[in-house]
Design a protein around this motif. Structure first.
Motif, PDB file in Angstrom:
ATOM      1  N   LYS A 148      23.175  34.219 -22.399  1.00 33.16           N
ATOM      2  CA  LYS A 148      22.458  34.678 -21.206  1.00 33.16           C
ATOM      3  C   LYS A 148      23.041  34.028 -19.957  1.00 33.16           C
ATOM      4  CE  LYS A 148      19.124  37.492 -21.968  1.00 33.16           C
ATOM      5  NZ  LYS A 148      19.340  38.907 -21.619  1.00 33.16           N
ATOM      6  N   TYR A 206      37.872  43.687 -25.290  1.00 31.03           N
ATOM      7  CA  TYR A 206      38.155  44.234 -26.618  1.00 31.03           C
ATOM      8  C   TYR A 206      39.659  44.484 -26.711  1.00 31.03           C
ATOM      9  CZ  TYR A 206      33.114  45.327 -27.258  1.00 31.03           C
ATOM     10  OH  TYR A 206      31.743  45.272 -27.400  1.00 31.03           O
ATOM     11  N   SER A 241      29.823  47.988 -32.520  1.00 40.97           N
ATOM     12  CA  SER A 241      30.356  46.623 -32.550  1.00 40.97           C
ATOM     13  C   SER A 241      29.375  45.770 -33.336  1.00 40.97           C
ATOM     14  CB  SER A 241      30.504  46.106 -31.116  1.00 40.97           C
ATOM     15  OG  SER A 241      31.063  44.804 -31.137  1.00 40.97           O
ATOM     16  N   GLU A 258      33.287  40.824 -22.312  1.00 36.33           N
ATOM     17  CA  GLU A 258      34.017  40.829 -23.561  1.00 36.33           C
ATOM     18  C   GLU A 258      35.233  41.724 -23.371  1.00 36.33           C
ATOM     19  OE1 GLU A 258      30.974  39.982 -27.099  1.00 36.33           O
ATOM     20  OE2 GLU A 258      30.546  41.831 -26.035  1.00 36.33           O
ATOM     21  N   ASP A 315      22.434  44.946 -35.991  1.00 38.86           N
ATOM     22  CA  ASP A 315      22.013  45.111 -34.587  1.00 38.86           C
ATOM     23  C   ASP A 315      23.245  45.178 -33.686  1.00 38.86           C
ATOM     24  OD1 ASP A 315      22.702  42.388 -34.822  1.00 38.86           O
ATOM     25  OD2 ASP A 315      21.265  41.779 -33.282  1.00 38.86           O
TER      26      ASP A 315
HETATM   27  N1  THG Z   1      29.262  41.301 -28.762  1.00 33.68           N
HETATM   28  C1  THG Z   1      29.790  42.368 -29.369  1.00 33.68           C
HETATM   29  N2  THG Z   1      29.331  42.825 -30.521  1.00 33.68           N
HETATM   30  C2  THG Z   1      28.304  42.188 -31.121  1.00 33.68           C
HETATM   31  C3  THG Z   1      27.718  41.064 -30.541  1.00 33.68           C
HETATM   32  C4  THG Z   1      28.221  40.613 -29.319  1.00 33.68           C
HETATM   33  N3  THG Z   1      27.831  42.657 -32.295  1.00 33.68           N
HETATM   34  C5  THG Z   1      26.861  41.923 -33.045  1.00 33.68           C
HETATM   35  C6  THG Z   1      25.967  41.040 -32.231  1.00 33.68           C
HETATM   36  N4  THG Z   1      26.688  40.404 -31.161  1.00 33.68           N
HETATM   37  C7  THG Z   1      24.898  41.882 -31.602  1.00 33.68           C
HETATM   38  N5  THG Z   1      23.785  41.079 -31.221  1.00 33.68           N
HETATM   39  C8  THG Z   1      23.371  40.991 -29.917  1.00 33.68           C
HETATM   40  C9  THG Z   1      22.129  40.456 -29.697  1.00 33.68           C
HETATM   41  C10 THG Z   1      21.630  40.414 -28.410  1.00 33.68           C
HETATM   42  C11 THG Z   1      22.395  40.869 -27.336  1.00 33.68           C
HETATM   43  C12 THG Z   1      23.643  41.351 -27.582  1.00 33.68           C
HETATM   44  C13 THG Z   1      24.136  41.426 -28.866  1.00 33.68           C
HETATM   45  C14 THG Z   1      21.888  40.836 -25.968  1.00 33.68           C
HETATM   46  N6  THG Z   1      20.568  40.892 -25.792  1.00 33.68           N
HETATM   47  C15 THG Z   1      19.931  40.753 -24.508  1.00 33.68           C
HETATM   48  C16 THG Z   1      18.567  40.144 -24.752  1.00 33.68           C
HETATM   49  O1  THG Z   1      18.093  40.177 -25.875  1.00 33.68           O
HETATM   50  O2  THG Z   1      18.031  39.589 -23.815  1.00 33.68           O
HETATM   51  C17 THG Z   1      19.844  42.049 -23.729  1.00 33.68           C
HETATM   52  C18 THG Z   1      19.492  43.264 -24.487  1.00 33.68           C
HETATM   53  C19 THG Z   1      19.188  44.473 -23.581  1.00 33.68           C
HETATM   54  O3  THG Z   1      18.387  44.289 -22.649  1.00 33.68           O
HETATM   55  O4  THG Z   1      19.682  45.598 -23.800  1.00 33.68           O
HETATM   56  O5  THG Z   1      22.635  40.801 -25.005  1.00 33.68           O
HETATM   57  O6  THG Z   1      27.759  39.609 -28.738  1.00 33.68           O
HETATM   58  N7  THG Z   1      30.797  42.993 -28.788  1.00 33.68           N
END
Ligand code: THG
Length: 367
Positions: free
Chosen positions: A197, A204, A120, A202, A106
């Motif tokens: 949340k 990079y 990522s 981030e 994901d």
């Molecule tokens: N940062 C970066 N890469 C990543 C992650 C990260 N790769 C793997 C992993 N983490 C990816 N997983 C997530 C899971 C949830 C979210 C971001 C990365 C996230 N979700 C929100 C939610 O579920 O509420 C919003 C999603 C949306 O609305 O689009 O933010 O942390 N660089």
């Protein structure tokens, strides 16, 4: 307790030395690397994320770079989310599925140019997959792992910290959008994203030799806001309902089961991997879904590594895939991957080492 045997298989993060200097006390493994999970004060690290600013070594979120004339095509073939309107400088949270529609990662997708994308990634070997698919489909694209390592700055004070480091333009970044920049001469991309949340960014890092210097620049910039080292915070992510691929998923989990259905566009082209299967699953309906569960009891309880059976009326109906003591709710809370016959409000029992812990199902997120 015990040590870690060095090996070239465990690739170091560019921030490794800096986190050791700052007192890292525990690591987990992820994408064949070590990721800091504690600096010795879990509760203080949690409240710093909720109230202040926290900085995390998340270099383990490796980038799978797609470059070349067919980069966009390969990105779309790999992702079940429609990328046709994705702009340069935009990021999107996407589901990668196999041919059966099973979730295999994901990632956050970042579009750096029309012919250059980063995935990522979460904890699975996507470069093998992307290279195999590119070769099988005879695409004109290269799949690389570039020298790029994210450093997260999260919490309500993160914006002030990153603005003081990079400039006020970061305040205008929209969620998941990013811009390439340089921080005291260090090449980097800054994105509004992160696995909490509480808001944040981030950074990079695009030159692994500068990890210690970037870490210390962020630390220095964050001093007025009392920044400190932390980690993708287990308690906060459970409260916030953020998915952990591999932790909350198994080898048959599809995106609809884990609240990622909104990131699946059924109208993407037929050559998108898994889309046929996803259309079928969408039509027939998934058999499991992901809910929260609040357990009885006023004391933190350790649930260890494994999933735990969830029963209703004496029958197994699902699994508890994680469980955390919530410092804000003062309860043990977790995620249930559970039969769609079970709904929020139902009473269940979690089996823990032969005992039954009563709990109640609820919608996610908890907070
Ligand atoms: N940062 C970066 N890469 C990543 C992650 C990260 N790769 C793997 C992993 N983490 C990816 N997983 C997530 C899971 C949830 C979210 C971001 C990365 C996230 N979700 C929100 C939610 O579920 O509420 C919003 C999603 C949306 O609305 O689009 O933010 O942390 N660089």
């Amino acid at each position: 307790m015990f040590g870690i045997t060095p090996s070239a298989r465990l690739r170091p993060s560019p921030f490794f030395e800096a986190t050791v200097a700052d007192g890292v006390s525990a690591f987990t493994t992820y994408n064949h690397m070590l990721m800091p999970t504690s600096f010795g004060h879990p509760e203080a690290e949690y409240w710093r994320l909720i109230n202040g600013a926290s900085m995390w070594d998340v270099a383990v979120e490796r980038q799978v770079e797609l470059v070349g004339p067919d980069a966009g095509r390969l990105a779309q073939i790999l992702c079940s989310r429609d990328l046709s309107k994705c702009r340069v400088g935009q990021g999107k949270y996407v589901a990668l599925c196999n041919h059966a529609g099973t979730l295999i990662n994901d990632p956050i997708l970042l579009k750096l140019a029309d012919d250059r994308y980063w995935l990522s990634i979460a904890d699975s070997n996507i470069w093998f997959w992307a290279r195999a698919i590119a070769a099988e489909r005879k695409l004109n694209v290269q799949v690389n792992e570039p020298d790029v390592s994210p450093l997260a700055v999260q919490g309500p004070k993160a914006e002030a910290v990153v603005a003081s480091l990079c400039g006020d333009w970061v305040r205008d970044l929209k969620y998941f959008w990013f811009r390439e920049t340089s921080i005291d001469g260090i090449p980097a991309a800054v994105a509004r994203s992160g696995w909490s949340k509480q808001g944040g960014f981030e950074i990079y890092l695009m030159d692994g030799s500068q990890g210690t210097r970037l870490w210390n620049l962020v630390k220095e910039a964050g001093k007025p806001w009392d920044i400190g080292p932390g980690n993708p915070n287990f308690c906060e992510r459970v409260e916030s309902g953020l998915l952990s691929y591999g932790g909350d998923t198994d080898d048959r989990t599809n995106p609809f089961e884990v609240r990622m259905g909104k990131f699946v566009d059924l109208g993407v082209p037929d050559d998108v991997i898994g889309i046929d299967a996803l259309r079928t699953i969408h039509r027939t309906g998934p058999t499991r879904h992901q809910l929260g569960v609040t357990l009885e009891g006023e004391e933190p309880t350790a649930f260890g590594f494994l999933w735990h059976d969830i029963r209703k009326d004496g029958r197994k109906v699902g699994d508890l895939t994680n469980c955390a003591w919530s410092y804000r709710l003062r309860k043990n809370i977790g995620f249930a991957l559970i039969s769609t016959a079970c709904v929020a409000g139902d009473s269940v029992e979690v089996i823990k080492g032969g005992t039954m812990v009563p709990g109640v199902l609820c919608e996610l997120p908890f907070l």
